[in-house]
Design an enzyme around this catalytic site. Structure first.
Site, PDB file in Angstrom:
ATOM      1  N   HIS A 192      -4.100  33.071 -18.959  1.00  0.00           N
ATOM      2  CA  HIS A 192      -5.484  33.501 -19.029  1.00  0.00           C
ATOM      3  C   HIS A 192      -6.243  33.344 -17.721  1.00  0.00           C
ATOM      4  O   HIS A 192      -7.178  34.074 -17.451  1.00  0.00           O
ATOM      5  CB  HIS A 192      -6.182  32.668 -20.105  1.00  0.00           C
ATOM      6  N   GLU A 434      10.393  54.917 -21.784  1.00  0.00           N
ATOM      7  CA  GLU A 434      10.773  53.644 -21.157  1.00  0.00           C
ATOM      8  C   GLU A 434      12.271  53.395 -21.229  1.00  0.00           C
ATOM      9  O   GLU A 434      12.761  52.396 -20.717  1.00  0.00           O
ATOM     10  CB  GLU A 434      10.087  52.478 -21.875  1.00  0.00           C
ATOM     11  N   ASP A 458       9.641  48.963 -17.833  1.00  0.00           N
ATOM     12  CA  ASP A 458      10.820  48.898 -18.692  1.00  0.00           C
ATOM     13  C   ASP A 458      11.880  49.916 -18.298  1.00  0.00           C
ATOM     14  O   ASP A 458      13.073  49.628 -18.370  1.00  0.00           O
ATOM     15  CB  ASP A 458      10.418  49.105 -20.161  1.00  0.00           C
ATOM     16  N   CYS A 505       2.391  54.733 -16.278  1.00  0.00           N
ATOM     17  CA  CYS A 505       1.570  53.531 -16.434  1.00  0.00           C
ATOM     18  C   CYS A 505       2.278  52.234 -16.037  1.00  0.00           C
ATOM     19  O   CYS A 505       1.738  51.151 -16.241  1.00  0.00           O
ATOM     20  CB  CYS A 505       1.051  53.425 -17.863  1.00  0.00           C
TER      21      CYS A 505
HETATM   22  C1  PEP Z   1       6.025  49.545 -18.836  1.00  0.00           C
HETATM   23  O1  PEP Z   1       7.034  49.147 -19.415  1.00  0.00           O
HETATM   24  O2  PEP Z   1       6.051  50.134 -17.740  1.00  0.00           O
HETATM   25  C2  PEP Z   1       4.688  49.306 -19.413  1.00  0.00           C
HETATM   26  C3  PEP Z   1       3.608  49.812 -18.858  1.00  0.00           C
HETATM   27  O3  PEP Z   1       4.600  48.538 -20.516  1.00  0.00           O
HETATM   28  P1  PEP Z   1       4.720  46.936 -20.517  1.00  0.00           P
HETATM   29  O4  PEP Z   1       4.631  46.469 -19.087  1.00  0.00           O
HETATM   30  O5  PEP Z   1       3.590  46.461 -21.365  1.00  0.00           O
HETATM   31  O6  PEP Z   1       6.062  46.722 -21.136  1.00  0.00           O
HETATM   32 MG    MG Z   2       6.991  48.604 -21.484  1.00  0.00          MG
END
Ligand code: PEP
Ligand code: MG
Length: 594
Positions: A192, A434, A458, A505
């Site tokens: 946090h 992913e 991922d 993302c």
């Molecule tokens: C990813 O896997 O790129 C992603 C954005 O999700 P997380 O990092 O939450 O697994």
């Molecule tokens: Mg992910």
């Protein structure tokens, strides 16, 4: 104190130079450890029970002071209260008083050590971090037992705050405007402290293990949030270097902040949308201030963690609706639960899986726990009338999962219709790409959804076959591995052929070395950590699409990741030598340096 360097994990970037101020040194070093004659054991038992009760009273009082905008923290205080009230926790300490004839403080310490030993063996990062909560709860009781206060001493002047750990309860009590930076001994990337520091926009390091052995109150320290280190009692040359770097960083921040509300458009007019990845409602202000055009990934896991019960539909619907309303008309993409692997939920306990990253996580977990999934889907649908909401499913491995998830949405919509509860009939549905399997069937998936979001964190892990949290193979975590570059391009092209938008993302979207290639592929949007938005937007605005396409072409002709890394490094250094000082890259440091 002589000059020394303490390494830590940077969770918020920047440079701070100031006097160290310790909030709460580890109590464990001050705890009395005594054996007690058996006729006094009853007194020790009573002291323990009273210590727990006093700690509950203290935490209740802090809880009552939680301001509205920090309600997320309140859940964590609740989880600490629950631990304090758990009779098993008290009993395990009392047993040590009885068995070993030792004082209450020591007995509690031993009980916590047992927990740490048992859970520490699990090698699960998330559980290890939660063990810190147990330790924090015990320290609060121990502070009561030795007559001390777990409460904080008042901060004087502007300081660099040092702490053994900063609990959510501590952060509520802090006078945050007096803080130049934070450093804590405990804590990991997901703690946090980092989120709070990023929200306050000050540098922060966690996991600085040697902090309490090295730094004392009043020491002059430099917090280097770019390299992740604390320099204690720096030399004159170091001070000069860091004052210059700090000025450059501040100038750079001012420059990028000035332009951050401008659209992300390349110099030759190609428009890309820049969204934010967030975990907590409190980060929304930073998204808007930093020029985020929407939320491209809301990681909904947080509301399920740090608690032993499950959130109900009301709680979730209220939260999602508030988020949608505050961001409206900007887009908010709510990702359904991505639990499992490194994020586990106490309600279900840790699953006994040999390979959790390949186990019952994310979409698979939700399809198995349909009751819980239904509640989240209803909450998301209810929020959809309060703003511009989309839904997104993580870790899709095949068409069947998409169809099952969509059927679950259809069922939830039907229920709401029958109950007369409004929702957006046209809420866009997307999937995260992913897994290599999802890449290869991107054409098929594109027929069923409104958008793709490529989760490279991922995708890299599963394409190269390395655990993204394992330091032993981190040298193989190569965002520009030819297989990864080709996979991303394949997905963007498949999405575009089917007429759907493609976003990216993963952390790659925050990496200035990778962004020109992504632009060459013509991704429609990038979703980044809020702090990275102004800098990446500035880079985007200086790019030229023809050059990006040419760079991509050259990258696709390279046979090795080293060659690709060198190519993009040369390219970006030519264009933005000054900005790169202030960015961390996912690329191999040797390639960047060489
Ligand atoms: C990813 O896997 O790129 C992603 C954005 O999700 P997380 O990092 O939450 O697994
Ligand atoms: Mg992910």
């Amino acid at each position: 104190m002589a000059r020394a360097v303490v390494n830590g994990i940077s969770v918020s970037t920047g440079i701070a130079i100031g006097k160290a101020f310790f909030l709460n040194r580890s109590l464990s070093s001050r705890l009395p450890r005594q054996t007690v004659p058996s006729h006094m054991a009853e007194d020790e038992r009573k002291r323990l029970v009273k210590g727990f009760a006093d700690a509950v009273t203290e935490l209740d009082a802090i809880r009552a002071k939680v301001p509205e905008e920090l309600r997320e923290h309140q859940l964590i205080i609740d989880s600490h209260l629950m631990m304090l009230k758990d009779p098993k926790f008290q009993k395990s300490a009392i047993k040590y008083v009885d068995d070993l004839n030792i004082n209450a403080e020591w007995a509690l310490d031993k009980a916590v050590n047992d927990f740490e030993k048992a859970f520490g063996a699990l090698e699960d990062k998330y559980i290890r971090e939660r063990m810190q909560d147990v330790r924090q709860v015990a320290l609060r009781v121990q502070a009561k037992l030795i007559g001390g206060e777990a409460n904080l001493r008042p901060v004087r002047g502007r300081v660099v705050l040092m702490a053994h750990d900063l609990t959510p309860a501590d952060t509520i009590e802090l006078e945050v405007n007096k803080l130049m930076a934070f450093v804590t001994t405990l804590g990991g990337k997901t703690s946090h402290t980092g989120i709070l520091a990023r929200t306050l926009n000050i540098p922060a390091l966690v996991g600085a293990e040697e902090l309490e052995n090295t730094v004392v109150d009043g020491d002059l320290v430099i917090i280097d949030g770019l390299a992740g280190k604390v320099i204690v009692d720096p030399s004159d040359e170091e001070l000069e270097h860091y004052y210059t770097l700090q000025n450059q960083f501040d100038d750079y921040q001012r420059t990028i902040m000035r332009g951050c509300q401008l659209p992300a458009e390349t110099e030759d007019g190609y428009r890309v949308h820049v969204h934010a990845n967030i975990e907590l409602f409190e980060e929304v202000a930073a998204v808007i201030d930093n020029g985020g055009e929407g939320i491209g990934l809301f990681r909904t896991e947080y509301a399920y963690l740090n608690r032993t019960d499950l959130p109900d539909e009301e709680e979730l619907a209220e939260k999602y609706s508030e988020l949608a309303a505050i961001m409206s008309p900007r887009k908010v993409i709510l990702r359904t639960l991505d639990l499992g692997a490194d994020k586990f939920m106490s309600h279900f306990g840790s699953l006994d899986e040999a390979n959790p990253a390949l186990g019952l996580r994310a979409m698979r977990f939700c399809l198995k726990h349909q009751d819980m999934f239904r509640i989240q889907l209803r909450a998301i649908l209810r929020a959809s009338v309060h703003g511009n909401v989309s839904i997104m499913f993580p870790m899709i491995s095949g068409l069947k999962e998409v169809l099952q998830a969509k059927s679950a949405i259809t069922r939830a919509q039907q229920e709401l219709r029958e109950e007369g509860i409004p929702f957006d009939e046209n809420m866009p549905i997307g999937v995260m790409i992913e897994l290599p399997a999802a890449v290869m069937i991107a054409e098929i998936l594109a027929q069923e959804v409104d958008f793709f979001s490529i989760g490279t964190n991922d995708l890299i892990q599963y394409s190269i076959g390395i655990d993204r949290t394992n330091p032993h193979v981190s040298y193989l975590y190569q965002p520009l591995h030819p297989a990864v570059v080709r996979s991303i391009k394949y997905v963007v092209d498949a999405g575009h052929r089917a007429g759907i938008g493609v976003s990216l993302c993963g952390e790659v979207a925050s990496d200035p070395y990778c962004v020109p290639i992504l632009m060459g592929m013509q991704v429609d949007s990038l979703s980044l950590t809020p702090q990275a938005i102004p800098g990446i937007k500035r880079i985007l605005r200086q790019l030229n699409m023809q050059e990006c396409k040419q760079l991509l072409k050259e990258v696709l002709s390279c046979r090795t990741v080293a060659r690709i890394n060198r190519l993009v490094t040369e390219n970006i250094y030519k264009k933005y030598p000054e900005e790169l000082t202030f960015f961390a890259s996912l690329l191999d440091n040797d390639d960047i340096a060489g």
